[in-house]
Design an enzyme around this catalytic site. Structure first.
Site, PDB file in Angstrom:
ATOM      1  N   HIS A  75       0.854  -1.186   0.000  1.00 56.25           N
ATOM      2  CA  HIS A  75       0.000   0.000   0.000  1.00 56.25           C
ATOM      3  C   HIS A  75       0.889   1.234   0.000  1.00 56.25           C
ATOM      4  CE1 HIS A  75      -3.070   2.879   1.241  1.00 56.25           C
ATOM      5  NE2 HIS A  75      -3.923   2.009   0.742  1.00 56.25           N
TER       6      HIS A  75
ATOM      7  N   ASP B 198      -7.910  -5.446   0.150  1.00 52.60           N
ATOM      8  CA  ASP B 198      -8.414  -6.288  -0.930  1.00 52.60           C
ATOM      9  C   ASP B 198      -8.039  -7.759  -0.795  1.00 52.60           C
ATOM     10  OD1 ASP B 198      -9.678  -4.242  -2.404  1.00 52.60           O
ATOM     11  OD2 ASP B 198      -7.731  -3.539  -3.083  1.00 52.60           O
TER      12      ASP B 198
HETATM   13  N1  ACO Z   1       4.247  -7.478  -4.746  1.00 53.50           N
HETATM   14  C1  ACO Z   1       5.583  -7.418  -4.935  1.00 53.50           C
HETATM   15  N2  ACO Z   1       6.320  -6.296  -4.809  1.00 53.50           N
HETATM   16  C2  ACO Z   1       5.686  -5.177  -4.483  1.00 53.50           C
HETATM   17  C3  ACO Z   1       4.287  -5.145  -4.265  1.00 53.50           C
HETATM   18  C4  ACO Z   1       3.578  -6.364  -4.409  1.00 53.50           C
HETATM   19  N3  ACO Z   1       2.260  -6.395  -4.217  1.00 53.50           N
HETATM   20  N4  ACO Z   1       3.914  -3.884  -3.958  1.00 53.50           N
HETATM   21  C5  ACO Z   1       5.018  -3.137  -3.974  1.00 53.50           C
HETATM   22  N5  ACO Z   1       6.106  -3.919  -4.291  1.00 53.50           N
HETATM   23  C6  ACO Z   1       7.501  -3.499  -4.362  1.00 53.50           C
HETATM   24  C7  ACO Z   1       7.803  -2.809  -5.673  1.00 53.50           C
HETATM   25  O1  ACO Z   1       8.246  -3.720  -6.650  1.00 53.50           O
HETATM   26  C8  ACO Z   1       8.884  -1.852  -5.254  1.00 53.50           C
HETATM   27  O2  ACO Z   1      10.076  -2.592  -5.122  1.00 53.50           O
HETATM   28  P1  ACO Z   1      11.537  -1.862  -5.334  1.00 53.50           P
HETATM   29  O3  ACO Z   1      11.558  -0.681  -4.411  1.00 53.50           O
HETATM   30  O4  ACO Z   1      12.514  -2.932  -4.962  1.00 53.50           O
HETATM   31  O5  ACO Z   1      11.576  -1.444  -6.770  1.00 53.50           O
HETATM   32  C9  ACO Z   1       8.453  -1.432  -3.835  1.00 53.50           C
HETATM   33  O6  ACO Z   1       7.691  -2.532  -3.339  1.00 53.50           O
HETATM   34  C10 ACO Z   1       7.624  -0.181  -3.796  1.00 53.50           C
HETATM   35  O7  ACO Z   1       6.607  -0.315  -4.761  1.00 53.50           O
HETATM   36  P2  ACO Z   1       5.864   0.936  -5.399  1.00 53.50           P
HETATM   37  O8  ACO Z   1       5.039   0.465  -6.546  1.00 53.50           O
HETATM   38  O9  ACO Z   1       6.841   2.047  -5.628  1.00 53.50           O
HETATM   39  O10 ACO Z   1       4.981   1.374  -4.159  1.00 53.50           O
HETATM   40  P3  ACO Z   1       3.645   2.148  -4.220  1.00 53.50           P
HETATM   41  O11 ACO Z   1       3.494   2.787  -2.927  1.00 53.50           O
HETATM   42  O12 ACO Z   1       3.570   3.006  -5.428  1.00 53.50           O
HETATM   43  O13 ACO Z   1       2.650   0.912  -4.438  1.00 53.50           O
HETATM   44  C11 ACO Z   1       0.711  -0.334  -4.638  1.00 53.50           C
HETATM   45  C12 ACO Z   1       1.447   0.728  -3.836  1.00 53.50           C
HETATM   46  C13 ACO Z   1       0.432   0.177  -6.055  1.00 53.50           C
HETATM   47  C14 ACO Z   1      -0.607  -0.616  -3.942  1.00 53.50           C
HETATM   48  C15 ACO Z   1       1.572  -1.635  -4.718  1.00 53.50           C
HETATM   49  O14 ACO Z   1       1.880  -2.101  -3.424  1.00 53.50           O
HETATM   50  C16 ACO Z   1       0.894  -2.729  -5.538  1.00 53.50           C
HETATM   51  O15 ACO Z   1       1.013  -2.725  -6.757  1.00 53.50           O
HETATM   52  N6  ACO Z   1       0.202  -3.696  -4.861  1.00 53.50           N
HETATM   53  C17 ACO Z   1      -0.546  -4.734  -5.557  1.00 53.50           C
HETATM   54  C18 ACO Z   1      -1.884  -4.198  -6.036  1.00 53.50           C
HETATM   55  C19 ACO Z   1      -2.840  -3.981  -4.900  1.00 53.50           C
HETATM   56  O16 ACO Z   1      -3.036  -4.827  -4.037  1.00 53.50           O
HETATM   57  N7  ACO Z   1      -3.495  -2.815  -4.943  1.00 53.50           N
HETATM   58  C20 ACO Z   1      -4.534  -2.430  -3.951  1.00 53.50           C
HETATM   59  C21 ACO Z   1      -4.021  -1.374  -3.038  1.00 53.50           C
HETATM   60  S1  ACO Z   1      -5.219  -0.964  -1.837  1.00 53.50           S
HETATM   61  C22 ACO Z   1      -6.326  -0.028  -2.699  1.00 53.50           C
HETATM   62  O17 ACO Z   1      -6.014   0.700  -3.593  1.00 53.50           O
HETATM   63  C23 ACO Z   1      -7.677  -0.132  -2.307  1.00 53.50           C
END
Ligand code: ACO
Length: 425
Positions: free
Chosen positions: A303, A360
């Site tokens: 998140h 979720d």
């Molecule tokens: N699985 C694996 N790696 C992940 C995940 C994941 N679910 N989420 C983040 N990471 C990693 C990224 O690869 C990144 O790694 P790095 O720093 O080594 O390159 C790091 O964690 C940070 O990721 P970002 O995408 O920069 O973080 P951000 O804060 O933008 O992401 C997000 C938040 C989009 C929710 C992300 O965690 C994600 O894609 N999760 C999966 C989708 C999901 O469950 N979305 C629902 C969110 S809740 C909602 O909106 C209601």
């Protein structure tokens, strides 16, 4: 004394005030940055940018706190109805009994949708995603209702219409997509039960309203009711900042919520868990999620704000167990979800990246148990989030510091280039 931040740029020093919120969060007020220094800030994804001040929702991503108008979401999930939570978010306080009754009557009076709208539904291709349909239909509502001269009453009636009709419209799209007879709202049923009845009642099999199922929908919607400046809420505020009508702003929010990185994640989680169940490939899923060269992510994990367990996911996980027990349902996806969570939370990659289950992760299993089809999961989220979108939109209307949303950019394209006629290219 107000804190200030000093910025040294070139030979000059500039001072900017520090703004402090009621929970001690601090921000540098850079509203005069460009006019005094000529600089702008660059912040992809707005991870360090506060787009507004707000008194609706407080969340602390490090401590796992979520409160609506100061009230912890845990207390609301335990004690409040969804209608009370809606009133709280939009009006800033819980309603007294009389206000609640009046609100219920207004919601009931506005629960029908114009019959002509049915023709729209019937002409969408059967394979259309319900989120696309909902976004289009909410936008279409504008054309069906006359604008009132009194602005305050116009806003109130539009808000009530949306809050009430969204349930009817969601259930209607489900019934029509199945080729079934549309079920109309019933004045004797409360908000959540009314929705379930419109979804599942049938002339050949009357729907039996189960209090555990109604309770699950209530909690699900309360947990989704607002989440401060997330992607879809920011879309509502940004689109709304052009002073477009509320239907169009909410339609934009629904479109943003559809994305798998946002509200669409609840559908994506079930698809991921089903794939793991079918192919018995949990280890591979974990490895793929950790692989930088693979776009795959563990859906329902991570998140932008929570760097600890999402407080909503905690409630949802508990409710998932209770509901499945009460309904005597054994869902293999729940066992897989729990195992996946356990493995991920012990894995260095997920620990180092502070990746925990978000709302979720377990919500899809709850919705499956209720009988909601997978492609309607995000619609359920949208119904729950509507009060938050409306509250945020209303707050932005009344904000004395309101401005048209218009970020800047740093251009990195070609510098001035001469036009070359087609035969000389
Ligand atoms: N699985 C694996 N790696 C992940 C995940 C994941 N679910 N989420 C983040 N990471 C990693 C990224 O690869 C990144 O790694 P790095 O720093 O080594 O390159 C790091 O964690 C940070 O990721 P970002 O995408 O920069 O973080 P951000 O804060 O933008 O992401 C997000 C938040 C989009 C929710 C992300 O965690 C994600 O894609 N999760 C999966 C989708 C999901 O469950 N979305 C629902 C969110 S809740 C909602 O909106 C209601």
């Amino acid at each position: 004394m107000t804190d200030t931040i000093r910025l040294i740029y070139g030979k000059k020093e500039y001072e900017f005030p520090v703004f402090e919120g009621s929970e001690g969060e601090k921000a540098i007020d850079i509203s005069q940055l460009r006019s005094t220094t000529g600089l702008i800030t660059l912040d992809p994804g707005y991870a360090n940018t506060g787009s507004c001040t707000s008194s609706i929702t407080f969340m602390d991503g490090e401590k796992g706190i979520l409160r609506y108008r100061g009230i912890p979401v845990e207390e609301l999930a335990e004690n409040a109805t969804f209608k009370e939570t809606t009133y709280l978010l939009i009006n800033g306080r819980l309603p007294n009994r009389q206000e609640l009754t009046r609100f219920s009557v207004r919601l009931n009076d506005n629960s029908l949708v114009h019959e002509d709208l049915r023709a729209f539904y019937e002409n969408f291709p059967r394979s259309s995603h319900p989120m696309g349909i909902l976004s289009a239909m909410v936008n279409a509502l504008k054309s069906f209702y006359p604008v009132l001269d009194n602005l305050e009453e116009e806003i109130n009636i539009t808000v009530t219409r949306l809050l009430s009709k969204i349930r009817t419209m969601a259930a209607m799209s489900y019934k029509i997509s199945r080729g079934h007879k549309v079920v109309y709202p019933r004045p004797d049923l409360a908000y959540c039960a009314n929705f379930l009845n419109m979804m599942f009642d049938s002339p050949v099999k009357p729907y039996e309203i189960d209090s555990d199922v109604v309770n699950a929908v209530r909690v699900f919607w309360i947990l989704h009711a607002d989440h401060e400046q997330n992607c879809s809420t920011s879309a509502v505020r940004l689109v709304g900042s052009a002073r477009v009508n509320l239907y169009a702003a909410i339609s934009a929010g629904i479109a943003a919520l559809w994305g798998p990185l946002h509200g669409g994640a609840n559908q994506a989680v079930i698809e991921m868990l089903s794939d793991i169940a079918k192919n018995r490939n949990m280890g591979k899923a974990i490895e793929r999620a950790k692989d930088k060269n693979d776009p795959f992510r563990l859906m329902g994990f991570g998140h932008r704000v929570y760097k600890t367990y999402d407080p909503r996911a905690k409630i949802m996980k508990k409710m998932c167990d209770t509901l499945l027990n009460k309904l005597k349902i054994s869902d293999p996806l729940l066992d897989i979800a729990k195992e996946l969570e356990e493995v991920a939370l012990k894995d260095d990659y997920f620990i180092e990246h502070s990746l925990y289950p978000n709302v979720d992760f377990y919500s899809g299993i709850v919705l499956r148990a209720i009988g909601i089809p997978t492609n309607m999961f995000t619609v359920m989220f949208a119904i729950g989030r509507l009060p938050g979108w409306v509250a945020q939109w209303k707050e932005s209307l009344d904000d004395p510091n309101w401005k048209l949303g218009r970020p800047r950019q740093i251009y990195i394209g070609p510098t001035q280039t001469q036009f070359v006629p087609v035969d000389k290219r």
